[in-house]
Design a protein around this motif. Structure first.
Motif, PDB file in Angstrom:
ATOM      1  N   LEU A 209       0.848  -1.190   0.000  1.00 54.44           N
ATOM      2  CA  LEU A 209       0.000   0.000   0.000  1.00 54.44           C
ATOM      3  C   LEU A 209       0.879   1.234   0.000  1.00 54.44           C
ATOM      4  O   LEU A 209       1.984   1.226   0.568  1.00 54.44           O
ATOM      5  CB  LEU A 209      -0.947   0.013   1.201  1.00 54.44           C
ATOM      6  CG  LEU A 209      -0.390   0.327   2.590  1.00 54.44           C
ATOM      7  CD1 LEU A 209      -1.530   0.698   3.515  1.00 54.44           C
ATOM      8  CD2 LEU A 209       0.355  -0.867   3.171  1.00 54.44           C
ATOM      9  N   PRO A 210       0.434   2.300  -0.664  1.00 51.29           N
ATOM     10  CA  PRO A 210       1.205   3.546  -0.646  1.00 51.29           C
ATOM     11  C   PRO A 210       1.029   4.255   0.684  1.00 51.29           C
ATOM     12  O   PRO A 210       0.091   3.970   1.424  1.00 51.29           O
ATOM     13  CB  PRO A 210       0.563   4.348  -1.788  1.00 51.29           C
ATOM     14  CG  PRO A 210      -0.847   3.865  -1.819  1.00 51.29           C
ATOM     15  CD  PRO A 210      -0.796   2.398  -1.455  1.00 51.29           C
ATOM     16  N   LEU A 225      -6.296   9.369  13.424  1.00 48.36           N
ATOM     17  CA  LEU A 225      -6.869   8.023  13.415  1.00 48.36           C
ATOM     18  C   LEU A 225      -7.209   7.628  14.847  1.00 48.36           C
ATOM     19  O   LEU A 225      -6.367   7.698  15.741  1.00 48.36           O
ATOM     20  CB  LEU A 225      -5.868   7.021  12.822  1.00 48.36           C
ATOM     21  CG  LEU A 225      -6.296   5.556  12.798  1.00 48.36           C
ATOM     22  CD1 LEU A 225      -7.480   5.378  11.844  1.00 48.36           C
ATOM     23  CD2 LEU A 225      -5.139   4.668  12.372  1.00 48.36           C
ATOM     24  N   PHE A 226      -8.464   7.224  15.079  1.00 52.72           N
ATOM     25  CA  PHE A 226      -8.907   6.843  16.411  1.00 52.72           C
ATOM     26  C   PHE A 226      -9.314   5.378  16.398  1.00 52.72           C
ATOM     27  O   PHE A 226     -10.111   4.955  15.558  1.00 52.72           O
ATOM     28  CB  PHE A 226     -10.093   7.712  16.855  1.00 52.72           C
ATOM     29  CG  PHE A 226      -9.785   9.180  16.836  1.00 52.72           C
ATOM     30  CD1 PHE A 226      -9.196   9.783  17.933  1.00 52.72           C
ATOM     31  CD2 PHE A 226     -10.070   9.948  15.712  1.00 52.72           C
ATOM     32  CE1 PHE A 226      -8.906  11.143  17.921  1.00 52.72           C
ATOM     33  CE2 PHE A 226      -9.787  11.301  15.694  1.00 52.72           C
ATOM     34  CZ  PHE A 226      -9.198  11.901  16.795  1.00 52.72           C
ATOM     35  N   VAL A 235      -0.873  -0.752   9.986  1.00 49.88           N
ATOM     36  CA  VAL A 235      -0.332   0.220   9.036  1.00 49.88           C
ATOM     37  C   VAL A 235      -1.468   0.976   8.375  1.00 49.88           C
ATOM     38  O   VAL A 235      -2.582   0.482   8.265  1.00 49.88           O
ATOM     39  CB  VAL A 235       0.540  -0.472   7.969  1.00 49.88           C
ATOM     40  CG1 VAL A 235       1.754  -1.108   8.612  1.00 49.88           C
ATOM     41  CG2 VAL A 235      -0.261  -1.524   7.199  1.00 49.88           C
ATOM     42  N   THR A 236      -1.190   2.187   7.950  1.00 48.57           N
ATOM     43  CA  THR A 236      -2.197   3.042   7.329  1.00 48.57           C
ATOM     44  C   THR A 236      -1.598   3.763   6.129  1.00 48.57           C
ATOM     45  O   THR A 236      -0.367   3.929   6.040  1.00 48.57           O
ATOM     46  CB  THR A 236      -2.717   4.078   8.342  1.00 48.57           C
ATOM     47  OG1 THR A 236      -3.555   5.007   7.678  1.00 48.57           O
ATOM     48  CG2 THR A 236      -1.578   4.838   8.982  1.00 48.57           C
ATOM     49  N   MET A 237      -2.448   4.214   5.207  1.00 54.31           N
ATOM     50  CA  MET A 237      -1.982   4.900   4.006  1.00 54.31           C
ATOM     51  C   MET A 237      -1.693   6.377   4.258  1.00 54.31           C
ATOM     52  O   MET A 237      -0.934   6.998   3.511  1.00 54.31           O
ATOM     53  CB  MET A 237      -3.040   4.797   2.886  1.00 54.31           C
ATOM     54  CG  MET A 237      -3.250   3.400   2.360  1.00 54.31           C
ATOM     55  SD  MET A 237      -4.629   3.316   1.170  1.00 54.31           S
ATOM     56  CE  MET A 237      -4.118   4.507  -0.062  1.00 54.31           C
ATOM     57  N   PHE A 238      -2.275   6.961   5.318  1.00 58.98           N
ATOM     58  CA  PHE A 238      -2.211   8.411   5.470  1.00 58.98           C
ATOM     59  C   PHE A 238      -1.420   8.889   6.673  1.00 58.98           C
ATOM     60  O   PHE A 238      -1.003  10.044   6.718  1.00 58.98           O
ATOM     61  CB  PHE A 238      -3.636   8.982   5.546  1.00 58.98           C
ATOM     62  CG  PHE A 238      -4.467   8.648   4.349  1.00 58.98           C
ATOM     63  CD1 PHE A 238      -4.233   9.261   3.129  1.00 58.98           C
ATOM     64  CD2 PHE A 238      -5.467   7.688   4.427  1.00 58.98           C
ATOM     65  CE1 PHE A 238      -4.988   8.954   2.014  1.00 58.98           C
ATOM     66  CE2 PHE A 238      -6.240   7.372   3.320  1.00 58.98           C
ATOM     67  CZ  PHE A 238      -5.998   8.002   2.101  1.00 58.98           C
ATOM     68  N   LYS A 244       6.693  -0.715  15.155  1.00 60.72           N
ATOM     69  CA  LYS A 244       5.866  -1.708  15.846  1.00 60.72           C
ATOM     70  C   LYS A 244       4.672  -2.100  14.982  1.00 60.72           C
ATOM     71  O   LYS A 244       4.318  -3.285  14.886  1.00 60.72           O
ATOM     72  CB  LYS A 244       5.393  -1.143  17.187  1.00 60.72           C
ATOM     73  CG  LYS A 244       4.577  -2.131  18.005  1.00 60.72           C
ATOM     74  CD  LYS A 244       4.165  -1.532  19.341  1.00 60.72           C
ATOM     75  CE  LYS A 244       3.355  -2.536  20.170  1.00 60.72           C
ATOM     76  NZ  LYS A 244       2.932  -1.944  21.466  1.00 60.72           N
ATOM     77  N   ALA A 245       4.059  -1.104  14.319  1.00 55.46           N
ATOM     78  CA  ALA A 245       2.917  -1.382  13.444  1.00 55.46           C
ATOM     79  C   ALA A 245       3.348  -2.227  12.251  1.00 55.46           C
ATOM     80  O   ALA A 245       2.654  -3.167  11.855  1.00 55.46           O
ATOM     81  CB  ALA A 245       2.288  -0.076  12.985  1.00 55.46           C
ATOM     82  N   LYS A 246       4.505  -1.888  11.687  1.00 58.90           N
ATOM     83  CA  LYS A 246       5.014  -2.653  10.537  1.00 58.90           C
ATOM     84  C   LYS A 246       5.339  -4.091  10.937  1.00 58.90           C
ATOM     85  O   LYS A 246       5.057  -5.038  10.190  1.00 58.90           O
ATOM     86  CB  LYS A 246       6.257  -1.972   9.968  1.00 58.90           C
ATOM     87  CG  LYS A 246       5.981  -0.630   9.314  1.00 58.90           C
ATOM     88  CD  LYS A 246       7.286  -0.012   8.812  1.00 58.90           C
ATOM     89  CE  LYS A 246       7.035   1.361   8.206  1.00 58.90           C
ATOM     90  NZ  LYS A 246       8.295   2.004   7.736  1.00 58.90           N
ATOM     91  N   ASP A 247       5.943  -4.260  12.092  1.00 63.51           N
ATOM     92  CA  ASP A 247       6.284  -5.607  12.561  1.00 63.51           C
ATOM     93  C   ASP A 247       5.022  -6.448  12.771  1.00 63.51           C
ATOM     94  O   ASP A 247       4.992  -7.641  12.444  1.00 63.51           O
ATOM     95  CB  ASP A 247       7.073  -5.526  13.875  1.00 63.51           C
ATOM     96  CG  ASP A 247       8.488  -5.004  13.666  1.00 63.51           C
ATOM     97  OD1 ASP A 247       8.950  -5.002  12.511  1.00 63.51           O
ATOM     98  OD2 ASP A 247       9.115  -4.600  14.653  1.00 63.51           O
TER      99      ASP A 247
END
Length: 354
Positions: A209-210, A225-226, A235-238, A244-247
């Motif tokens: 994802l970009p 983001l809530f 992970v998020t696009m924005f 930690k999120a990537k792992d």
């Protein structure tokens, strides 16, 4: 050079127009599909493929053979019919069944997109077949798919498992590709037949994802983001993606891959799973060497051979199309055909220059 430049510009404009028209036509078809009334979705279409094959053979005989040859052939067929009737009468007289119960083969198609959309009709076809199939019958699925969403292909694979669970022989034929989610389906079969250059395998998981967080930051745009729950969103696009999120996201991919490998190993126990579960693909002959398939051949050869030993039925659930959909599909096919011809001509010109 100026001519080539003008021609290239014209071609780009033409392609843009074609894509725009296809987009509009696709929207028309989608609207028609949404407006379809419940209870009038479609019906099951069943064709006896033995009869179609026999019709084709007879047309060729009429065109190729002489009158004397046709007469001799007709005489031989009458002798065979007479002998068969005599045998049936004898069996009936001896108190046996007057007619031998022939094996039946049910043929279905699955052409998978990224969402495995065909599963909606596929499940209805399988349900219908399972109401009639006997333990000595066989189901053949002509499968074409490069894979897609895990949960969608998981459901499609579960539909094939229903056949296995009923103790009915399941054969999957692959003429072009059964990769990733496509192979997740194919591996359930008792037997997999693939064409020599069919693409098989891709036992892996991918996600991409970009991320626009730097672009948003550059233009002073805040992204909030809530969530409730630590891993509700990793992970998020924005927004900024922490390590930690990537792992966590990578860990989820690894878990899915492990499930995929266990699934393949369950139905193809002879496979060296760590050797083939690298995400790589193989062609037909290579696939048989890696025990990913059982036989190299086309679906045509398999089905023609089946017609010699069984009653073969093609089963397809067909939606009733509205006039709006019919017009849209006809226009779409015409545009696609024209676009294909343009690309073919360009390809030939490039080859001739070489």
């Amino acid at each position: 050079m100026e001519f080539l430049s003008d021609y290239g510009l014209f071609l780009l404009k033409a392609i843009t127009v074609v894509i725009a028209i296809l987009f509009v036509v696709g929207g028309v078809v989608a609207v028609g599909a949404r407006n379809r009334k419940p209870g009038s979705e479609g019906e099951l279409s069943v064709r006896k493929l033995n009869d179609e094959l026999e019709d084709d053979r007879e047309q060729l005989e009429d065109a190729i053979l002489s009158k004397d040859e046709l007469k001799a052939l007709d005489k031989d067929k009458k002798k065979e019919d007479k002998a068969r009737l005599k045998a049936e009468k004898k069996r009936s007289k001896d108190g046996l069944e007057s007619r031998e119960v022939r094996k039946r083969v049910f043929v279905m198609d699955f052409d998978g997109d990224i969402q495995a959309s065909a599963v909606d009709t596929f499940r209805r076809e399988i349900t219908a077949v399972l109401t009639m199939a006997r333990p000595d019958d066989e189901v053949v699925v002509r499968l074409e798919s490069g894979g897609g969403m895990v949960h969608s292909y998981g459901l499609a694979a579960s539909q094939l498992k229903r056949i296995r669970d009923k103790g009915i022989a399941l054969t999957v034929c692959v003429d072009r590709v059964a990769a990733s989610g496509g192979y997740m389906m194919a591996c359930i079969a008792n037997r997999i037949v693939a064409a020599p250059f069919a693409i098989i395998g891709s036992i892996g998981v991918v996600a991409q994802l970009p991320n626009f967080s730097r672009l948003l930051k550059k233009h002073d745009v805040d992204y909030e983001l809530f969530t409730a729950g630590e891993y509700k969103r990793t992970v998020t696009m924005f927004g900024h993606n922490s390590m930690k999120a990537k792992d966590k996201f990578q860990s989820d991919l690894e878990d899915t891959h492990d499930l995929f490998k266990a699934h393949v190993k369950q139905f193809r126990p002879r496979i060296e799973i760590e050797k083939v579960a690298t995400g790589d693909i193989w062609y037909g002959q290579q696939a048989i060497e890696n025990k990913l398939i059982d036989e190299v051949g086309t679906s045509d050869d398999y089905i023609v051979a089946a017609c010699d030993r069984a009653d073969v039925f093609g089963v397809r659930y067909e939606h009733r199309k509205t006039l709006q959909e019919k017009l849209g599909i006809s226009l779409q096919k015409g545009i696609e055909s024209a676009f294909t011809r343009i690309l073919t001509v360009l390809s030939r010109q490039q080859q001739s220059k070489g």
